[in-house]
Write a protein that holds these residues in place. Sequence first.
Motif, PDB file in Angstrom:
ATOM      1  N   GLU A  53      -7.594   2.309   3.191  1.00  0.00           N
ATOM      2  CA  GLU A  53      -7.464   0.966   2.644  1.00  0.00           C
ATOM      3  C   GLU A  53      -8.015  -0.017   3.664  1.00  0.00           C
ATOM      4  O   GLU A  53      -7.801   0.139   4.877  1.00  0.00           O
ATOM      5  CB  GLU A  53      -5.997   0.619   2.344  1.00  0.00           C
ATOM      6  N   LEU A  55      -5.889   8.838   2.716  1.00  0.00           N
ATOM      7  CA  LEU A  55      -5.827   7.431   2.306  1.00  0.00           C
ATOM      8  C   LEU A  55      -6.767   6.601   3.167  1.00  0.00           C
ATOM      9  O   LEU A  55      -6.851   6.792   4.381  1.00  0.00           O
ATOM     10  CB  LEU A  55      -4.406   6.880   2.467  1.00  0.00           C
ATOM     11  N   ILE A  62       0.856  -1.187   0.000  1.00  0.00           N
ATOM     12  CA  ILE A  62       0.000   0.000   0.000  1.00  0.00           C
ATOM     13  C   ILE A  62       0.890   1.233   0.000  1.00  0.00           C
ATOM     14  O   ILE A  62       1.761   1.379   0.871  1.00  0.00           O
ATOM     15  CB  ILE A  62      -0.930   0.020   1.230  1.00  0.00           C
TER      16      ILE A  62
END
Length: 570
Positions: free
Chosen positions: A524, A522, A383
């Motif tokens: 994830e 971000l 990532i």
Amino acid sequence: MNNCNINQDILNNCLDYRTGGIYKIYLLPYEDFQAVRTSKGSFKPTAFNHSFDNLTEYSTILSTSKFYQLEADETANFKHTYYNHYYTQSLTTKVRRIDKELDLLLSKNKNKKFFVLFFPNLHNKYWKGKVLTSDFCFTMGDENGASVSIELLIEQVTGDNVYNITFSSNSYKPLSVMENYRMKTLDDYILNIKYIPTLFECQGFTNYEVAQYAYCVTNDSNEYAVDKDGRLCSDSNNKQAIHIYNNINNDVDVSNYDIVGSFDIDTAFDGRKVRKYNTTCYNKYNYQLYFTNDQEQRIVEELFNYEGGSKSYPITVLGGNYKYSVVSIPSWISYTIGADDTLTINVTNNEAESIRSGTIILQHNDKPDLQLTINITQAENVIIIPEFDYLVFRYYWGEGDGRDLDTSTVFMNTNIALPNDIQLDNSAVGWNMSGNRNLDVASYLVWGGDNTGSGNECTYINMNTLVTHYDSLPDVVEVNVYANWFGTRLNGNCAFFLNAYKGGAMVQDGYNFENVGGDNVLFEAVGVSITTQGGGNATDYQNNYTKIGTIFYNKKTRTATYVIDAEITA
């Protein structure tokens, strides 16, 4: 006023030199001391001799760094003896507290010498027929510097540490006296300023410059015009950089120059302008090629996931035609070179979904042996995290996954020593972890508490505070993340959420933390399998917990890469 000859006991015989009590002391590293002009003359005129032309009102010190103030207590005193045409001088004071910067300067450099200013407590008394003011001071060490000795004492009444500090010097002259002193701190002189005098007058000062012209002095002592980027005008074909006084163009043919700024009366230095145009002089025979953010780094290692992505690298290229080329690059990477020499690469999607590596080589157009290397690895379960201040790990599990998930988050390579002999490295946070009990660790690693059932836990890293507090961090900071089932493990799955925030503040909400006022740069989410179980595993978590992943944080770009180490379930 009696006549003070140089070869007599001036402290007792000359009213001009009675120091009285001392209430303030300033220090300057001797190598940063450039010159001084006092009422007794000019000394060490090693730089800018012309700066003392027509000096009338002010005594002046010219230096290349700041002064440090040292405590002067009631016992502070100056002594000297005269023998064989030399004065042996000493200044002593007791100090209870030393500025951190000065403490480091004194402790790391035992043989360091200083230029010393000290201020006598002589208010409303006469010196040379004048009423003395707080702007009156003496100097020592202006010939060869004053050495320093430090003795640790224990105060008998309080038991506190007290430092007895003595500065000593030998001089062919008695103390230098400064009236109406002014201290001017200058940068190191990589680039000089050429002064063009004129006759107009402002606030009582004369011979001010209407312009300051940037030029470079080479090893052959010749002067060459320099443009605003620090390059020789003969190389770049650009105009010479210039500052003009208060934007007044009447006395300067500005069509022949590149005006990059102005100056005014506040930058005066005794009738001369001392102001450096802040750039470095380069010439076409000085070949250089380096990553702008780190001049010493020749090889960069980069990690991308299978999806690929882009990244930019500011490049500095000097000498010749000031150009570089990409001479080797894998077919699955494209690039552009910007007008400012920034290299931008684009790594394509890895459809084969198997690890692949490649190398990018940059080369100076006029000096092929000057090269830079960027190694690219494209791998699974990576990532890419953009620039952030806070990195947040959230763990979610249900009744079918297991009971009481414990986590551990730990720095591995900061080399930071905290108070009370605690190392930030290996001071993990999480249930039964050593970092939980340390408030200094909690400034950078914050755990939300132990959820003993099902639901969620949370930990975050305050990278902004860490980078702000410690310049000494390595270029890449490593953080490891672990988890383990304290209670029953059923299917063992856990939903792992990763959030990065820029700005704002972190606020606790139960076991969770939320960002208020910042941007979520971000998000994830990935399912991972936590294979380990046992209440006693915390004592050796690095071996007995399941390692979920590793963060590699780039200090210079403030971005990171997260490599998932655990088995991915969804």
